[in-house]
Design a protein around this motif. Structure first.
Motif, short mmCIF file in Angstrom:
data_model
loop_
_atom_site.label_atom_id
_atom_site.label_comp_id
_atom_site.label_asym_id
_atom_site.label_seq_id
_atom_site.Cartn_x
_atom_site.Cartn_y
_atom_site.Cartn_z
N LEU A 128 -43.14 -28.37 46.56
CA LEU A 128 -42.68 -26.99 46.63
C LEU A 128 -42.29 -26.53 45.23
CD1 LEU A 128 -40.35 -25.45 49.23
CD2 LEU A 128 -39.48 -25.61 46.91
N VAL A 129 -42.74 -25.34 44.86
CA VAL A 129 -42.39 -24.79 43.55
C VAL A 129 -41.66 -23.47 43.77
CG1 VAL A 129 -43.25 -24.09 41.28
CG2 VAL A 129 -44.50 -25.81 42.60
N GLY A 153 -49.53 -12.26 46.00
CA GLY A 153 -48.87 -12.55 47.28
C GLY A 153 -49.82 -13.13 48.30
N LYS A 154 -50.84 -13.88 47.83
CA LYS A 154 -51.88 -14.37 48.75
C LYS A 154 -51.97 -15.88 48.77
CE LYS A 154 -55.97 -12.41 49.77
NZ LYS A 154 -57.24 -11.69 49.62
N SER A 155 -51.96 -16.45 49.97
CA SER A 155 -52.18 -17.87 50.13
C SER A 155 -53.68 -18.16 50.07
CB SER A 155 -51.65 -18.33 51.49
OG SER A 155 -50.27 -18.08 51.59
N VAL A 178 -45.85 -23.43 48.23
CA VAL A 178 -46.02 -24.83 48.61
C VAL A 178 -47.45 -25.23 48.26
CG1 VAL A 178 -45.99 -26.50 50.50
CG2 VAL A 178 -44.34 -24.62 50.49
N ILE A 179 -47.58 -26.35 47.57
CA ILE A 179 -48.89 -26.84 47.16
C ILE A 179 -49.24 -28.06 48.01
CG2 ILE A 179 -50.27 -27.73 45.22
CD1 ILE A 179 -48.24 -26.35 43.35
N PHE A 223 -54.31 -26.41 48.73
CA PHE A 223 -53.99 -25.16 49.43
C PHE A 223 -52.63 -24.67 48.94
CE2 PHE A 223 -52.17 -22.74 53.01
CZ PHE A 223 -53.11 -21.72 53.05
N LEU A 224 -52.58 -23.41 48.53
CA LEU A 224 -51.33 -22.83 48.06
C LEU A 224 -50.80 -21.88 49.14
CD1 LEU A 224 -52.36 -21.93 44.40
CD2 LEU A 224 -51.24 -24.00 45.23
N THR A 225 -49.63 -22.20 49.65
CA THR A 225 -48.98 -21.30 50.61
C THR A 225 -47.98 -20.45 49.82
OG1 THR A 225 -49.04 -23.16 52.13
CG2 THR A 225 -47.90 -21.18 52.88
#
Lengths: 235, 107
Positions: free
Chosen positions: A32-33, A54-56, A21-22, A67-69
């Motif tokens: 969402l991608v 695998g890191k937000s 999620v960006i 912010f990348l979740t």
């Protein structure tokens, strides 16, 4: 977060598919991608790197600071062979956060006394593997030395696009495996995905050392290779 | 973030579908020693019920208060907590770290 984005996010997570999620934390704009869509995304380099790690986190991009979740399914390890190496490999993998399952139809090997904290299934791979939902976030290791057990399991792991597939055995053993799997319809490209001789070359001798070399190779495959969409995710 | 984390996002969806006003708080940045990693979530409803954690308990109270504002206004906020922020927030992280938390409305 809009409810439709949250629903799509939870659906992907439930299906064990990676998703990012960006969020623009200034404006609240969000998208969402899905893993299968990353290759075509304007931010694909950044997204692929994040997915692999695998890191937000916050990221400066061409579209501003966002912010990348990152949601990546927890990794699984499936091993055929309740053998000495597996006794060391299973707890090492568990420390690294892997959900471990061992499959071995030989009940003398597949005892809970030998594997106190691991799921051990004393069945043949054709019975044991389908319910395990082996997927691209699964590492698969064949350890029995018995083609009757390892071969069908390797075929399953190749079909399910496991991110790591390794098989114990010398080059000579692997050569014979090549002949058998080719006869079963495995392509050269697919056969080349099997790591053999298994493990990083660290001079491992004892079963525990071999387990370390295998786990090192699994981590390398998870973190260093570009994430790619599977047939299932592209569909 | 591991998929086995407590399923806060599913709770956020369920609460929202049940008609509750819901906000989601996410740790977006940390400096120094921080109790919860980036990506950690807290879900809050308009009555102040919450699930999850962004700080292991140090600043949840303040986040919940702010989240209720966010549910009312619909406007997202970025909150920052750290030892230097005692005057601004009256709460701080005992570990000496600093965290930034994004709070957004769900729905």
């Amino acid at each position: 977060m809009k409810l439709d984005i949250l629903q799509a996010l939870n659906a992907e997570r439930a299906a064990r598919r990676a998703v990012i999620v960006i969020t623009d934390v200034e404006s609240g704009a969000q998208r969402l991608v899905k893993a299968a869509e990353i290759a075509a995304d304007p931010l694909h380099d950044t997204l692929e790197k994040r997915l692999r790690m695998g890191k937000s986190g916050m990221e400066d991009t061409a579209q501003g600071r966002v912010f990348l979740t990152v949601h990546v399914p927890s990794p699984k390890l499936v091993i055929t062979g309740a053998v000495h190496i597996s006794q060391a490999l299973a707890p090492i993998a568990q420390i690294l956060g892997y959900d471990v399952t061992i499959v071995d139809p030989r009940t003398a090997f597949a005892s809970s006394e030998r594997f106190p904290d691991v799921t051990v299934i004393a069945e043949w791979p054709d019975v044991a593997l389908p319910p395990l939902n082996v997927d691209r976030y699964t590492a698969f290791v064949a350890c029995t030395h018995d083609p009757k057990i390892d071969d069908p399991a390797l075929l399953h792991a190749l079909q399910r696009d496991c991110f790591y597939i390794g098989a114990l055995g010398s080059r000579k053993t692997h050569g014979k495996r090549n002949e058998r799997l080719k006869a079963a319809g495995v392509s050269d490209a697919d056969f080349a995905r099997i790591h053999a001789p298994i493990g990083l070359d660290i001079g491992a001798i004892s079963p525990a050392e071999i387990a370390v070399s295998i786990m090192g190779e699994i981590v390398q495959s998870l973190r260093q290779k570009p994430a790619r969409a599977t047939k299932a995710e592209a569909a | 973030m591991l998929g086995r984390d407590e399923d806060i996002l599913k709770a956020a969806e369920d609460w929202s579908k049940a008609g509750r006003g819901v906000a989601l708080a996410t740790v977006v940045e940390t400096w120094g020693s921080a109790p919860r990693p980036v990506g950690s979530n807290l879900v809050i409803d308009s009555d102040g019920n919450f699930l999850g954690s962004v700080s292991g308990g140090c600043v949840e109270g303040a986040v919940v208060t702010e989240a209720i504002d966010v549910i009312d206004s619909g406007k997202p906020k970025v909150l920052e907590f750290g030892v230097a922020d005692e005057t601004a927030w009256q709460v701080g992280l005992s570990c000496g770290g600093t965290i930034r938390v994004y709070v957004e409305k769900v729905g």
